[in-house]
Design an enzyme around this catalytic site. Structure first.
Site, PDB file in Angstrom:
ATOM      1  N   LEU A 206       0.798  -1.227   0.000  1.00 12.96           N
ATOM      2  CA  LEU A 206       0.000   0.000   0.000  1.00 12.96           C
ATOM      3  C   LEU A 206       0.830   1.276   0.000  1.00 12.96           C
ATOM      4  O   LEU A 206       0.359   2.315  -0.435  1.00 12.96           O
ATOM      5  CB  LEU A 206      -0.938   0.008   1.216  1.00 12.96           C
ATOM      6  CG  LEU A 206      -1.965  -1.132   1.282  1.00 12.96           C
ATOM      7  CD1 LEU A 206      -2.729  -1.077   2.592  1.00 12.96           C
ATOM      8  CD2 LEU A 206      -2.911  -1.063   0.096  1.00 12.96           C
TER       9      LEU A 206
ATOM     10  N   GLU B   5       4.627   3.406   1.879  1.00 18.57           N
ATOM     11  CA  GLU B   5       5.607   3.425   2.953  1.00 18.57           C
ATOM     12  C   GLU B   5       5.825   4.847   3.449  1.00 18.57           C
ATOM     13  O   GLU B   5       5.545   5.828   2.760  1.00 18.57           O
ATOM     14  CB  GLU B   5       6.939   2.834   2.493  1.00 18.57           C
ATOM     15  CG  GLU B   5       7.666   3.658   1.440  1.00 18.57           C
ATOM     16  CD  GLU B   5       8.991   3.016   1.039  1.00 18.57           C
ATOM     17  OE1 GLU B   5       9.743   2.602   1.956  1.00 18.57           O
ATOM     18  OE2 GLU B   5       9.262   2.932  -0.160  1.00 18.57           O
TER      19      GLU B   5
ATOM     20  N   PHE C 225       9.381   5.080   8.510  1.00 26.79           N
ATOM     21  CA  PHE C 225       9.750   4.007   9.412  1.00 26.79           C
ATOM     22  C   PHE C 225       9.114   2.665   9.073  1.00 26.79           C
ATOM     23  O   PHE C 225       9.539   1.649   9.593  1.00 26.79           O
ATOM     24  CB  PHE C 225       9.334   4.370  10.850  1.00 26.79           C
ATOM     25  CG  PHE C 225      10.157   5.459  11.458  1.00 26.79           C
ATOM     26  CD1 PHE C 225      11.175   5.158  12.340  1.00 26.79           C
ATOM     27  CD2 PHE C 225       9.913   6.782  11.143  1.00 26.79           C
ATOM     28  CE1 PHE C 225      11.936   6.160  12.911  1.00 26.79           C
ATOM     29  CE2 PHE C 225      10.672   7.787  11.708  1.00 26.79           C
ATOM     30  CZ  PHE C 225      11.692   7.487  12.598  1.00 26.79           C
TER      31      PHE C 225
ATOM     32  N   ASP D 261       0.802  14.907  15.136  1.00 26.33           N
ATOM     33  CA  ASP D 261       1.038  14.753  13.694  1.00 26.33           C
ATOM     34  C   ASP D 261      -0.278  14.801  12.932  1.00 26.33           C
ATOM     35  O   ASP D 261      -0.481  14.047  11.977  1.00 26.33           O
ATOM     36  CB  ASP D 261       1.778  13.442  13.409  1.00 26.33           C
ATOM     37  CG  ASP D 261       2.391  13.428  12.001  1.00 26.33           C
ATOM     38  OD1 ASP D 261       2.584  14.530  11.431  1.00 26.33           O
ATOM     39  OD2 ASP D 261       2.661  12.336  11.483  1.00 26.33           O
TER      40      ASP D 261
END
Length: 657
Positions: A69, A71, A74, A185
């Site tokens: 899907l 990246e 991490f 975030d």
């Protein structure tokens, strides 16, 4: 890119290779933003090896690997299909990238935080497990992409849609903050659409739990376009919950105007603009002045000047125009055309319904707790401690509302080893119920005599009454530890699931351990903090945790504290009902907190009654006086007669159980 939602995979597709990078919500879900410097580092996700075609958990359950899907910095993300055919997103972290204890603790903290979340607008945590090379975090899959994908496809998002999106985001963030968690975030790429096009916040890789009284963190982290100015200040300023408020403002600006307000090609330019709060609104935009006003409020440079989450929803922008009842997949292709047909009345109803579905108005009662012991591996060769893996999420985090809280996860040794056998425990519980029933019977008898005018007591002087000890704050954490409460004396206590209570006085110079015993029901042991037995130290630590949480997040139910009241008053039992919560105290008082914010206390076994109004005004009078007058003297409740009958019914119901 296409706005077409992901389709369920068949048995052939599940092991097929993807044709390039698939832009799905899961890609953003694994991103770990960094502060970018001129020198680029290798992505740790490159260490992540492709999982085998079937990944087996410790209990033998098999997940079939599907398409790649995407990246982030991490981790990599793959579709995973269980044996029933249900598809998930598996965030995959290479064990080789976990090079030190700090990195390991960070990953375990992310799992611990995300696992404890249960909110309709937060990506659901399903499971976590590992094999020899990878750690897998299994999440619900959001097949309709992210807000970032929507914006890329559409270029701009209409104000009615943004009103809907903002309400759901605020509901989720309000839930996080109520549980002492800062996401840190929040960005369009970390907010996903479920199959019904409801928003879900994901990626808790940078989330942190704040510990009172300081409530600050000092790590510089986040995604450049979304970082708040106080984050860039590092150790000089520190940051707190307000960074998420700032990020909400950035997202609102980006959706309405097509890009973040501080965007630039050079990251350092972005940082300088953020530090100077240098942004502007396009002069040719048709965005409303009220939307601009709200964005300006959210992007205040001083974090203390930003509005609270509840204040944001009070802004007139939310009710100044159309507010849809839902968002459909039509929004993936373009701006829906039917918003203009919504009446003001329909919009107001839709706004209230959306707030309700997002949990706004319902305060979370359970904080997220991260203790050092939770992050220690139980087996040296295994990354995940057994408490975090696998498969036991539902039983650990469902709320238990039985009066005694059921069997908890805290293993407490008996103070005098009197409850070590199951026979003793049954005997103790029988004795406890007997004592509680005796107190209830005495109170009900007094109520009957007062009502009939046959009481043997002298007429009380209404000017010489004392306010009883009240439960002023409480947190129901019976799914893990027990029921925490603060009294108007200032003392903090926890009624643990084991039957023990630990009570600390306001100055924390004395600790009371209330031990369940067979012969008498309870024994009270008073001691100095340094004299607490080693096997009870963990319980005292939990009391400290709840004290910090309640001081930071909960308000008192009544003004003032009765500092002269006896210290050894403690909660014996509590009962939660759809209409009230009932506290049975050790001194023969019964407190009822009703849903309409009126509170009543029958004290001294029913001789006195106290009313706490929604404005926190307290009045205590002899019950015989209140019955004769039909209400209280100063702070009346027009439904007193109904509430009084309710109190008696509840007492009778408890004694009949």
């Amino acid at each position: 890119m296409s706005g077409k939602p992901l389709q369920a995979l068949n048995s052939v597709q599940i092991n097929a290779k993807s044709n390039g990078i698939i832009h799905t919500p899961a890609k953003a879900a694994v991103s770990k933003p960094e502060i970018h410097h001129h020198r680029r580092k290798q992505k740790l996700s490159s260490l992540c090896k492709t999982p085998p075609s079937v990944v087996r958990t410790r209990n033998g359950r098999g997940y079939h690997r599907g398409m790649f899907l995407g990246e982030g910095g991490f981790a990599r993300c793959f579709q995973m299909k269980d044996e029933s055919g249900k598809i998930y997103a598996a965030k995959t972290v290479a064990k080789a990238s976990i090079k030190n204890e700090k990195t390991k603790t960070k990953l375990l903290s992310e799992i611990k935080i995300h696992k404890s979340m249960s909110h309709p607008n937060i990506v659901k945590f399903v499971d976590c497990f590992e094999d020899d090379v990878n750690v897998y975090i299994l999440l619900e899959i959001c097949p309709n992409h992210s807000l970032m994908d929507l914006l890329k496809s559409r270029k701009f998002v209409s104000e009615p849609e943004v009103r809907f999106f903002m309400t759901q985001i605020i509901g989720a963030v309000r839930y996080l903050h109520g549980r002492m968690v800062v996401h840190r975030d929040l960005k369009l790429g970390n907010v996903f659409f479920d199959p019904e096009m409801n928003l879900k916040i994901g990626d808790f890789g940078l989330a942190t739990v704040l510990n009172p009284p300081y409530n600050k963190r000092y790590t510089i982290c986040g995604t450049p376009n979304y970082i708040a100015p106080e984050v860039l200040g590092g150790k000089k300023t520190g940051h707190s919950y307000e960074v998420d408020i700032w990020a909400i403002g950035i997202m609102m600006y980006a959706m309405l105007f097509g890009k973040p307000p501080f965007q630039a090609k050079d990251v350092q330019v972005i940082y300088e603009r953020i530090k100077r709060n240098e942004y502007r609104f396009p002069s040719d935009s048709s965005v409303s002045e009220q939307a601009v006003d709200l964005i300006n409020m959210l992007l205040k440079h001083n974090p203390k000047s930003r509005p609270s989450l509840d204040d944001i929803l009070q802004h007139p922008w939310f009710t100044s125009g159309p507010f849809p009842s839902r968002i459909t997949t039509d929004s993936l292709k373009g701006t829906p055309s039917n918003f203009s047909m919504l009446t003001r009345e329909e919009s107001l109803i839709n706004f209230e319904n959306t707030k309700n579905h997002a949990g706004i108005g319902h305060d979370p009662t359970v904080p997220v707790e991260i203790l050092t012991s939770d992050l220690h591996s139980e087996r040296p060769k295994t990354l995940l401690p057994h408490s975090l893996s696998p498969d036991n999420n539902k039983s650990k985090y469902r709320e238990i509302i039985s009066p005694m809280g059921g069997n908890g996860n805290v293993n407490v040794k008996p103070y005098k080893s009197k409850l070590s056998s199951e026979l003793n425990r049954v005997t103790y519980e029988s004795k406890m119920v007997q004592l509680l029933n005796e107190s209830l019977s005495r109170t009900l008898t007094n109520l009957k005599q007062i009502e009939d005018g046959t009481t043997a007591n002298n007429v009380h002087n209404i000017d010489q009454v004392e306010t009883p000890v009240l439960v002023s704050k409480w947190v129901d954490y019976s799914n893990k530890h027990g029921f925490a409460y603060q009294l108007t004396t200032g003392s903090i206590g926890v009624l643990f699931n084991s039957g023990y209570t630990v009570l600390k006085n306001p100055e924390y110079t004395k600790v009371c351990i209330i031990e369940p015993v067979v012969e008498r029901g309870w024994d009270v042991h008073s001691m100095q903090p340094n004299d607490v037995p080693p096997f009870m130290e963990r319980n005292v630590e939990i009391v400290d945790f709840f004290q910090k949480y309640m001081n930071a997040h909960l308000s008192d139910v009544a003004n003032g504290a009765d500092e002269d009241a006896p210290e050894a008053v403690f909660l014996r039992r509590y009962t939660r009902d759809d209409n009230y919560i009932m506290f049975e105290m050790s001194n023969g008082s019964y407190q009822f907190n009703f849903k309409d914010h009126h509170k009543y206390v029958l004290s001294q076994y029913g001789e006195y009654i106290t009313h706490v109004s929604p404005a926190k005004k307290i009045e205590t009078l002899p019950l015989e006086y209140v019955i004769s007058q039909g209400n209280f003297l100063q702070y009346k409740d027009e439904y007193f007669d109904v509430k009084y009958e309710f109190l008696k019914h509840a007492l009778r119901e408890k004694i009949a159980m």
